[in-house]
Design an enzyme around this catalytic site. Structure first.
Site, mmCIF file in Angstrom:
data_model
loop_
_atom_site.group_PDB
_atom_site.id
_atom_site.type_symbol
_atom_site.label_atom_id
_atom_site.label_comp_id
_atom_site.label_asym_id
_atom_site.label_seq_id
_atom_site.Cartn_x
_atom_site.Cartn_y
_atom_site.Cartn_z
ATOM 1 N N CYS A 101 0.772 -1.087 -0.196
ATOM 2 C CA CYS A 101 0.029 -0.031 -0.108
ATOM 3 C C CYS A 101 0.893 1.447 -0.069
ATOM 4 O O CYS A 101 0.710 2.138 -0.970
ATOM 5 C CB CYS A 101 -0.844 0.185 1.166
ATOM 6 S SG CYS A 101 -2.058 1.418 1.214
ATOM 7 N N CYS A 194 -6.584 -4.286 6.862
ATOM 8 C CA CYS A 194 -7.720 -3.136 6.821
ATOM 9 C C CYS A 194 -9.028 -3.656 5.837
ATOM 10 O O CYS A 194 -10.142 -3.447 5.935
ATOM 11 C CB CYS A 194 -7.295 -1.967 6.470
ATOM 12 S SG CYS A 194 -6.759 -1.705 4.646
#
Length: 363
Positions: A101, A194
């Protein structure tokens, strides 16, 4: 400078944005909408992909007094992070999605867009330090240090990054947020992954990769000890969840030693067989200093650094460990650090491709 503050909706990114304003920068806040359907990812205050997080980020920007926007990067996130996560497990590796990410979203897609729009830098709430020399260092709060997941960034990307929280502890950040009147001061930290709504990684992978059964094999004898419901449900070093009916001859527990996707085989053995003396990484990013160096390496997020001799040649990093390390999984990162009085300096990183067992015969 004109800077873009990436605001996740958490306390760290809110205080980082406020500190950037205090430093005299022209700051604009942006929240990254990463879920194609926010209700299918994290719920509550657990991650960075929820509607609540977007609203928290907007309220924080209002308190700080900066413009605020939402950027839809759901497709990029799904392709570069979620799909990569699934494909890595399918290949028998154990990826760290935070690394991807940072590499692909926050400091590639976001930074590229920010620079194209005339911003000079991107501000985030990562706990790490960037010195005046441009070198990436550990945070003063070692318990929250995130330099490991930032070590994939290139010198060019670091040159356009700002980490205002590297010189404070997490407790300091919460106290500062409270003093500033930010409602996220007591918001819980995010945990787990997440984009996995309930935290059940095995279920998440099973829905995407299937549940093809295969053998669990003893490394020493080659005997089939049991059956698994999908090799993607295991990782090197794992002990729980094997459900083996045949105990080891010495009565000691067995651990996952390797995963072979081609044959859908999980190989197990004694804990001592997890010891490795060499780690080989691919896609190396080298940030500072000579490419052959005695230093320390960190082999997992929040792992204990170990002394090693590191060599980087043609994008491949080889770390020869002074003492064996246990349970190192391909797909994770090896990050090299140089101890320094002002904070350990990140020398570079690579994605672990293979390891050499301590029990392997000398070449």
């Amino acid at each position: 400078m004109k800077v873009l503050a990436a605001m996740s909706g958490g306390v760290d990114s809110a205080v980082a944005a406020a500190r950037a304003v205090d430093a005299g920068h022209d700051v604009t806040g942006v929240h990254l909408a990463l879920a194609r359907n926010p209700q299918t990812y994290r719920s509550g205050a657990r991650g960075c992909c929820t509607l609540e997080d977007s609203r928290d980020a907007r309220r924080a920007a209002d308190v700080i007094g900066i413009p605020f926007y939402v950027w839809d990067l759901a497709d990029e996130f799904h392709e570069d992070v979620v799909d990569n996560f699934v494909s890595e497990y399918a290949a028998g590796r154990t990826p760290n999605p935070c690394l991807r990410c940072n590499e692909k979203i926050k400091f590639a897609a976001v930074l590229d867009k920010a620079l194209a729009l005339g911003f000079d830098a991107v501000v985030t709430g990562h706990h790490a330090r960037l010195g005046a020399d441009g070198l990436l260092r550990r945070s003063v709060d070692l318990a929250k240090d995130q330099s490991y997941v930032l070590a994939v960034l290139t010198p060019s990307q670091l040159g356009h990054a700002m980490f205002p929280l590297g010189d404070v502890t997490k407790a300091d950040v919460r106290a500062e947020a409270s003093d500033r009147g930010l409602a996220v001061a007591d918001k819980p930290d995010s945990h787990d992954i997440c984009f996995i709504a309930d935290g059940d990684t095995r279920r998440f992978l099973g829905e995407r990769l299937g549940t093809a059964s295969g053998p669990i094999v003893d490394a020493a004898s080659g005997a089939v000890l049991g059956e698994h419901g999908g090799a993607h449900g295991y990782t090197v070093g794992q002990r729980r969840g094997l459900h083996l009916n045949r105990p080891a001859p010495d009565g000691k527990p067995r651990y996952v030693l390797s995963i072979t996707p081609v044959t859908n085989t999980v190989t197990v053995g004694p804990v001592e067989a997890l010891d490795v003396v060499e780690v080989r990484g691919e896609r190396a990013v080298w940030l500072s200093g000579p490419t052959t160096v005695d230093c320390q390496v960190q082999l997992r997020a929040h792992g204990t650094p170990t002394d090693a001799s590191v060599t980087v040649v043609d994008g491949t990093l080889t770390a020869r460990l002074r003492e064996p390390a246990r349970g190192i999984a391909p797909g994770q990162a090896v990050v090299a650090y140089r101890p320094d009085p002002d904070g350990d300096i990140v020398l570079g990183s690579a994605t672990i491709a293979s390891t050499v067992s301590a029990a392997a015969p000398a070449a």
